[in-house]
Design a protein around this motif. Structure first.
Motif, PDB file in Angstrom:
ATOM      1  N   PRO A  62       0.714  -1.371   0.016  1.00  0.00           N
ATOM      2  CA  PRO A  62      -0.036   0.151   0.202  1.00  0.00           C
ATOM      3  C   PRO A  62       0.951   1.376   0.116  1.00  0.00           C
ATOM      4  O   PRO A  62       1.876   1.277   0.912  1.00  0.00           O
ATOM      5  N   GLY A  63       0.532   2.227  -0.978  1.00  0.00           N
ATOM      6  CA  GLY A  63       1.299   3.584  -1.003  1.00  0.00           C
ATOM      7  C   GLY A  63       2.610   3.369  -1.700  1.00  0.00           C
ATOM      8  O   GLY A  63       3.218   4.345  -1.831  1.00  0.00           O
ATOM      9  N   LYS A  64       2.885   2.282  -2.077  1.00  0.00           N
ATOM     10  CA  LYS A  64       4.381   2.153  -2.974  1.00  0.00           C
ATOM     11  C   LYS A  64       3.984   1.514  -4.516  1.00  0.00           C
ATOM     12  O   LYS A  64       2.864   0.950  -4.537  1.00  0.00           O
ATOM     13  N   GLN A  65       5.002   1.854  -5.182  1.00  0.00           N
ATOM     14  CA  GLN A  65       4.851   1.488  -6.489  1.00  0.00           C
ATOM     15  C   GLN A  65       5.130   0.078  -6.553  1.00  0.00           C
ATOM     16  O   GLN A  65       5.934  -0.442  -5.761  1.00  0.00           O
ATOM     17  N   ARG A  66       4.683  -0.523  -7.574  1.00  0.00           N
ATOM     18  CA  ARG A  66       4.931  -1.940  -7.861  1.00  0.00           C
ATOM     19  C   ARG A  66       6.521  -2.257  -8.195  1.00  0.00           C
ATOM     20  O   ARG A  66       7.144  -1.148  -8.899  1.00  0.00           O
ATOM     21  N   GLU A  67       7.333  -3.242  -7.581  1.00  0.00           N
ATOM     22  CA  GLU A  67       8.584  -3.204  -7.813  1.00  0.00           C
ATOM     23  C   GLU A  67       9.061  -4.673  -8.304  1.00  0.00           C
ATOM     24  O   GLU A  67       8.220  -5.599  -7.854  1.00  0.00           O
ATOM     25  N   LEU A  68      10.196  -4.763  -9.037  1.00  0.00           N
ATOM     26  CA  LEU A  68      10.614  -6.271  -9.530  1.00  0.00           C
ATOM     27  C   LEU A  68      11.228  -6.737  -8.266  1.00  0.00           C
ATOM     28  O   LEU A  68      12.167  -6.141  -7.431  1.00  0.00           O
ATOM     29  N   VAL A  69      10.966  -7.881  -7.893  1.00  0.00           N
ATOM     30  CA  VAL A  69      11.510  -8.716  -6.925  1.00  0.00           C
ATOM     31  C   VAL A  69      12.617  -9.544  -7.532  1.00  0.00           C
ATOM     32  O   VAL A  69      13.852  -9.692  -6.929  1.00  0.00           O
ATOM     33  N   ALA A  70      12.364 -10.382  -8.454  1.00  0.00           N
ATOM     34  CA  ALA A  70      13.387 -11.149  -9.172  1.00  0.00           C
ATOM     35  C   ALA A  70      12.864 -11.685 -10.459  1.00  0.00           C
ATOM     36  O   ALA A  70      11.639 -11.505 -10.849  1.00  0.00           O
ATOM     37  N   PHE A  71      13.749 -11.992 -11.510  1.00  0.00           N
ATOM     38  CA  PHE A  71      13.265 -12.579 -12.723  1.00  0.00           C
ATOM     39  C   PHE A  71      14.128 -13.873 -13.084  1.00  0.00           C
ATOM     40  O   PHE A  71      15.193 -14.060 -12.532  1.00  0.00           O
ATOM     41  N   ILE A  72      13.721 -14.660 -14.108  1.00  0.00           N
ATOM     42  CA  ILE A  72      14.403 -15.869 -14.427  1.00  0.00           C
ATOM     43  C   ILE A  72      14.121 -15.971 -15.926  1.00  0.00           C
ATOM     44  O   ILE A  72      12.995 -15.739 -16.677  1.00  0.00           O
ATOM     45  N   THR A  73      15.179 -16.358 -16.478  1.00  0.00           N
ATOM     46  CA  THR A  73      15.048 -16.319 -17.962  1.00  0.00           C
ATOM     47  C   THR A  73      14.484 -17.624 -18.319  1.00  0.00           C
ATOM     48  O   THR A  73      14.480 -18.751 -17.387  1.00  0.00           O
ATOM     49  N   SER A  74      14.507 -18.037 -19.634  1.00  0.00           N
ATOM     50  CA  SER A  74      13.805 -19.469 -20.266  1.00  0.00           C
ATOM     51  C   SER A  74      15.002 -20.355 -19.713  1.00  0.00           C
ATOM     52  O   SER A  74      14.573 -21.395 -19.553  1.00  0.00           O
ATOM     53  N   GLY A  75      16.265 -20.178 -19.801  1.00  0.00           N
ATOM     54  CA  GLY A  75      17.305 -21.081 -19.605  1.00  0.00           C
ATOM     55  C   GLY A  75      17.499 -21.203 -18.147  1.00  0.00           C
ATOM     56  O   GLY A  75      18.762 -21.730 -17.599  1.00  0.00           O
ATOM     57  N   GLY A  76      17.109 -20.417 -17.309  1.00  0.00           N
ATOM     58  CA  GLY A  76      17.092 -20.693 -15.679  1.00  0.00           C
ATOM     59  C   GLY A  76      18.236 -19.412 -15.214  1.00  0.00           C
ATOM     60  O   GLY A  76      18.617 -19.460 -13.829  1.00  0.00           O
ATOM     61  N   GLY A  77      18.548 -18.343 -15.702  1.00  0.00           N
ATOM     62  CA  GLY A  77      19.341 -17.535 -15.203  1.00  0.00           C
ATOM     63  C   GLY A  77      18.600 -16.599 -14.401  1.00  0.00           C
ATOM     64  O   GLY A  77      17.396 -16.227 -14.706  1.00  0.00           O
ATOM     65  N   THR A  78      19.042 -15.816 -13.592  1.00  0.00           N
ATOM     66  CA  THR A  78      18.201 -15.302 -12.383  1.00  0.00           C
ATOM     67  C   THR A  78      19.034 -13.833 -12.105  1.00  0.00           C
ATOM     68  O   THR A  78      19.950 -13.676 -12.115  1.00  0.00           O
ATOM     69  N   TYR A  79      18.205 -12.911 -11.654  1.00  0.00           N
ATOM     70  CA  TYR A  79      18.360 -11.621 -11.115  1.00  0.00           C
ATOM     71  C   TYR A  79      17.585 -11.335  -9.753  1.00  0.00           C
ATOM     72  O   TYR A  79      16.335 -11.748  -9.752  1.00  0.00           O
ATOM     73  N   TYR A  80      18.125 -11.106  -8.945  1.00  0.00           N
ATOM     74  CA  TYR A  80      17.428 -10.644  -7.573  1.00  0.00           C
ATOM     75  C   TYR A  80      17.549  -9.174  -7.198  1.00  0.00           C
ATOM     76  O   TYR A  80      18.718  -8.591  -7.353  1.00  0.00           O
ATOM     77  N   ALA A  81      16.459  -8.438  -6.716  1.00  0.00           N
ATOM     78  CA  ALA A  81      16.628  -7.232  -6.229  1.00  0.00           C
ATOM     79  C   ALA A  81      17.612  -7.193  -5.060  1.00  0.00           C
ATOM     80  O   ALA A  81      17.702  -8.214  -4.194  1.00  0.00           O
ATOM     81  N   ASP A  82      18.305  -6.099  -4.676  1.00  0.00           N
ATOM     82  CA  ASP A  82      19.302  -6.238  -3.340  1.00  0.00           C
ATOM     83  C   ASP A  82      18.581  -6.524  -2.106  1.00  0.00           C
ATOM     84  O   ASP A  82      18.861  -7.317  -1.352  1.00  0.00           O
ATOM     85  N   SER A  83      17.126  -5.784  -2.186  1.00  0.00           N
ATOM     86  CA  SER A  83      16.491  -6.350  -0.788  1.00  0.00           C
ATOM     87  C   SER A  83      16.174  -7.908  -0.580  1.00  0.00           C
ATOM     88  O   SER A  83      15.708  -7.979   0.597  1.00  0.00           O
ATOM     89  N   VAL A  84      16.295  -8.575  -1.580  1.00  0.00           N
ATOM     90  CA  VAL A  84      15.842 -10.042  -1.360  1.00  0.00           C
ATOM     91  C   VAL A  84      16.910 -11.113  -1.703  1.00  0.00           C
ATOM     92  O   VAL A  84      16.716 -12.218  -1.575  1.00  0.00           O
ATOM     93  N   LYS A  85      17.948 -10.606  -1.964  1.00  0.00           N
ATOM     94  CA  LYS A  85      19.271 -11.372  -2.472  1.00  0.00           C
ATOM     95  C   LYS A  85      19.596 -12.288  -1.222  1.00  0.00           C
ATOM     96  O   LYS A  85      20.012 -11.647  -0.056  1.00  0.00           O
ATOM     97  N   GLY A  86      19.592 -13.253  -1.269  1.00  0.00           N
ATOM     98  CA  GLY A  86      20.279 -14.459  -0.274  1.00  0.00           C
ATOM     99  C   GLY A  86      19.122 -14.783   0.510  1.00  0.00           C
ATOM    100  O   GLY A  86      19.394 -15.813   1.288  1.00  0.00           O
ATOM    101  N   ARG A  87      18.053 -14.311   0.360  1.00  0.00           N
ATOM    102  CA  ARG A  87      16.686 -14.802   1.134  1.00  0.00           C
ATOM    103  C   ARG A  87      15.830 -15.534   0.232  1.00  0.00           C
ATOM    104  O   ARG A  87      15.146 -16.408   0.566  1.00  0.00           O
ATOM    105  N   PHE A  88      15.818 -14.947  -1.031  1.00  0.00           N
ATOM    106  CA  PHE A  88      14.514 -15.499  -1.831  1.00  0.00           C
ATOM    107  C   PHE A  88      15.408 -16.356  -2.960  1.00  0.00           C
ATOM    108  O   PHE A  88      16.460 -16.072  -3.546  1.00  0.00           O
ATOM    109  N   THR A  89      14.681 -17.280  -3.722  1.00  0.00           N
ATOM    110  CA  THR A  89      15.231 -18.018  -4.660  1.00  0.00           C
ATOM    111  C   THR A  89      14.047 -18.290  -5.777  1.00  0.00           C
ATOM    112  O   THR A  89      13.027 -18.810  -5.435  1.00  0.00           O
ATOM    113  N   ILE A  90      14.524 -18.024  -7.039  1.00  0.00           N
ATOM    114  CA  ILE A  90      13.147 -17.927  -8.087  1.00  0.00           C
ATOM    115  C   ILE A  90      13.591 -19.168  -8.890  1.00  0.00           C
ATOM    116  O   ILE A  90      14.681 -19.447  -8.983  1.00  0.00           O
TER     117      ILE A  90
END
Length: 117
Positions: free
Chosen positions: A41-69
Motif C-alpha cells: 500500500p502506498g508504494k509502486q510495484r517493484e521487481l523482486v526477481a526474474f528468471i530467463t527461459s534457460g534458468g538465469g536469475t536476477y534478484y533485487a538487492d532487498s531479497v538477495k540471499g533470502r529469496f530463490t526464483i
C-alpha cells in the motif's frame, strides 16, 4: 492469451518462509523471461526477481540471499521460495513477463504475503 494465477501467500512470522507459485496457461510460457513483482500500500510495484527461459536469475538487492526464483517449464509454473521473511516483505506478489515493456501479460489477482508477529 496466457493467464497467470498466483498462489501460496499467507501470514507468516518474521524469519519464516513461504513458497509462492505462478501457474501460466499456454505453452509459450517456456520462452518468456518471467518475473515476480510486489506492491504494498502506498508504494509502486517493484521487481523482486526474474528468471530467463534457460534458468538465469536476477534478484533485487532487498531479497538477495533470502529469496530463490525457479521455474518448471514442463508445468508452465514459476516459483518463489522466500526465506527469512521480514516485515518489509509484506505486499501483494504478482508474476508477469520481464521486462513488462516486452508485452506484459494480463495481471493475475496476486497473492498476499503478510509478515507479522
Amino acid at each position: 492469451q496466457v493467464q497467470l494465477v498466483e498462489s501460496g501467500g499467507g501470514l507468516v512470522q518474521p524469519g519464516g518462509s513461504l513458497r509462492l507459485s505462478c501457474a501460466a496457461s499456454g505453452s509459450i510460457f517456456s520462452g518468456y523471461v518471467m518475473g515476480w513483482y510486489r506492491q504494498s500500500p502506498g508504494k509502486q510495484r517493484e521487481l523482486v526477481a526474474f528468471i530467463t527461459s534457460g534458468g538465469g536469475t536476477y534478484y533485487a538487492d532487498s531479497v538477495k540471499g533470502r529469496f530463490t526464483i525457479s521455474r518448471d517449464n514442463a508445468k508452465n509454473t514459476m516459483y518463489l521460495q522466500m526465506n527469512t521473511l521480514k516485515a518489509d516483505d509484506t505486499a501483494v506478489y504478482y508474476c508477469n513477463r520481464y521486462p513488462l515493456s516486452n508485452g506484459a501479460l494480463g495481471w493475475g489477482q496476486g497473492t498476499q504475503v503478510t509478515v507479522s508477529s
